[in-house]
Design a protein around this motif. Structure first.
Motif, PDB file in Angstrom:
ATOM      1  N   ILE A  65       0.845  -1.183   0.000  1.00  0.00           N
ATOM      2  CA  ILE A  65       0.000   0.000   0.000  1.00  0.00           C
ATOM      3  C   ILE A  65       0.890   1.247   0.000  1.00  0.00           C
ATOM      4  O   ILE A  65       1.795   1.366   0.837  1.00  0.00           O
ATOM      5  CB  ILE A  65      -0.902   0.050   1.250  1.00  0.00           C
ATOM      6  N   TYR A  66       0.620   2.161  -0.905  1.00  0.00           N
ATOM      7  CA  TYR A  66       1.349   3.438  -0.966  1.00  0.00           C
ATOM      8  C   TYR A  66       0.367   4.562  -0.659  1.00  0.00           C
ATOM      9  O   TYR A  66      -0.651   4.703  -1.357  1.00  0.00           O
ATOM     10  CB  TYR A  66       1.969   3.642  -2.350  1.00  0.00           C
ATOM     11  N   ILE A  67       0.652   5.336   0.374  1.00  0.00           N
ATOM     12  CA  ILE A  67      -0.244   6.402   0.814  1.00  0.00           C
ATOM     13  C   ILE A  67       0.445   7.752   0.650  1.00  0.00           C
ATOM     14  O   ILE A  67       1.462   8.020   1.296  1.00  0.00           O
ATOM     15  CB  ILE A  67      -0.647   6.209   2.290  1.00  0.00           C
ATOM     16  N   LEU A  68      -0.090   8.570  -0.232  1.00  0.00           N
ATOM     17  CA  LEU A  68       0.368   9.946  -0.384  1.00  0.00           C
ATOM     18  C   LEU A  68      -0.599  10.805   0.419  1.00  0.00           C
ATOM     19  O   LEU A  68      -1.812  10.723   0.233  1.00  0.00           O
ATOM     20  CB  LEU A  68       0.349  10.351  -1.857  1.00  0.00           C
ATOM     21  N   LYS A  69      -0.076  11.627   1.322  1.00  0.00           N
ATOM     22  CA  LYS A  69      -0.954  12.249   2.315  1.00  0.00           C
ATOM     23  C   LYS A  69      -0.614  13.716   2.541  1.00  0.00           C
ATOM     24  O   LYS A  69       0.493  14.170   2.268  1.00  0.00           O
ATOM     25  CB  LYS A  69      -0.819  11.505   3.644  1.00  0.00           C
ATOM     26  N   SER A  70      -1.599  14.405   3.073  1.00  0.00           N
ATOM     27  CA  SER A  70      -1.388  15.735   3.622  1.00  0.00           C
ATOM     28  C   SER A  70      -0.831  15.580   5.041  1.00  0.00           C
ATOM     29  O   SER A  70      -0.899  14.499   5.633  1.00  0.00           O
ATOM     30  CB  SER A  70      -2.722  16.475   3.651  1.00  0.00           C
ATOM     31  N   ARG A  71      -0.289  16.658   5.583  1.00  0.00           N
ATOM     32  CA  ARG A  71       0.225  16.611   6.952  1.00  0.00           C
ATOM     33  C   ARG A  71      -0.920  16.692   7.958  1.00  0.00           C
ATOM     34  O   ARG A  71      -2.035  17.081   7.642  1.00  0.00           O
ATOM     35  CB  ARG A  71       1.189  17.780   7.192  1.00  0.00           C
ATOM     36  N   GLN A  72      -0.628  16.290   9.183  1.00  0.00           N
ATOM     37  CA  GLN A  72      -1.523  16.452  10.339  1.00  0.00           C
ATOM     38  C   GLN A  72      -2.826  15.672  10.216  1.00  0.00           C
ATOM     39  O   GLN A  72      -3.858  16.091  10.723  1.00  0.00           O
ATOM     40  CB  GLN A  72      -1.845  17.941  10.575  1.00  0.00           C
ATOM     41  N   LEU A  73      -2.793  14.516   9.542  1.00  0.00           N
ATOM     42  CA  LEU A  73      -3.996  13.693   9.437  1.00  0.00           C
ATOM     43  C   LEU A  73      -3.953  12.476  10.350  1.00  0.00           C
ATOM     44  O   LEU A  73      -4.896  11.695  10.388  1.00  0.00           O
ATOM     45  CB  LEU A  73      -4.197  13.234   7.978  1.00  0.00           C
ATOM     46  N   GLY A  74      -2.837  12.271  11.055  1.00  0.00           N
ATOM     47  CA  GLY A  74      -2.730  11.131  11.965  1.00  0.00           C
ATOM     48  C   GLY A  74      -2.536   9.800  11.263  1.00  0.00           C
ATOM     49  O   GLY A  74      -2.759   8.745  11.855  1.00  0.00           O
TER      50      GLY A  74
END
Length: 241
Positions: A65-74
């Motif tokens: 699984i590859y997760i590209l994320k914004s900051r501060q989402l836990g």
């Protein structure tokens, strides 16, 4: 754990996913917004989306699984907790959590140790029976290793992959890794047979780098799932119309 077959059955997925939600309901973690909280009582929309995406993938026999994320989402905290949970319900698995810096590794390791020790005995989660420099061993003989990868290439770069036989792994903030040789060695240590294997790569973007290359490669790989979680996936960051 059943060691035959690759895709999780709908029944297995439902049982493990339900048990995980019960587990996170009892996990105490430190929240930037609210201090010490029970994780399951404060899950953001983005965190729930990630849980669903991961179990959807396992049901489709996808284990990377590859997760590209914004900051501060836990997301990093949630994935660490998921890896610990899976080690607890499967006997004798070996997992690893890889951080960008040694400081983040030490801080998160302390958080994990406290979280496990604070779980209520009624949950019957395996307690820690061994604790050494490299990681923890649970009473069910599953092991969790803690590593840092954000180092420049050196004669010790390849040591990231010396722990063979990993079935669970969480690699956090890959945008900061400066150890391509170590990352390649690490991936050679991952099992491609265990049906309960799960390897999660997650990071913010931070421009064009090795993480952006990994993301683009994963997007066209049928054995990988890529998922993007943006700032909108945290309720407190939305502005009502």
């Amino acid at each position: 754990a059943n060691m035959s077959g690759g895709a999780w059955s709908p029944d297995k997925r439902a049982a493990v996913e339900s048990a995980f939600y019960k587990f996170v309901a009892r996990c105490v973690v430190n929240s930037k917004d609210d201090g010490e909280i029970r994780l399951g009582e404060r899950l953001y929309d983005g965190q729930r989306r990630i849980i669903t995406a991961i179990f959807d993938a396992l049901e489709k026999d996808i284990h990377k699984i590859y997760i590209l994320k914004s900051r501060q989402l836990g997301i990093s905290t949630l994935v660490r907790v998921l890896i610990i949970f899976l080690l607890g319900i499967h006997k004798g698995l070996k997992g690893a959590v890889v951080f960008d810096t040694d400081g983040n590794k030490q801080e998160s390791r302390a958080e994990i140790e406290t979280m496990i020790s604070d779980l209520p005995t009624s949950l019957k989660f395996p307690y820690i029976k061994g604790n050494n420099r490299t990681g923890l061993t649970l009473v069910n003989n599953s092991k969790i290793l803690f590593m840092s990868a954000g180092v420049r290439k050196s004669k010790t770069s390849g040591t990231l992959g010396r722990s063979v036989g990993l079935s669970l792994a969480h690699l956090s903030e890959l945008c900061s890794y400066e150890n391509d040789e170590g990352l390649e060695a690490f991936e050679q240590s991952l099992s491609d047979l265990n049906p309960d294997r799960l390897y999660i790569y997650e990071s913010t973007a931070r421009g064009y780098n090795r993480w952006s290359e990994l993301w683009r490669e994963a997007k066209i790989d049928p054995d990988c799932l890529t998922t993007f979680i943006g700032w909108w996936a945290k309720e407190s960051q939305k502005i009502d119309r």
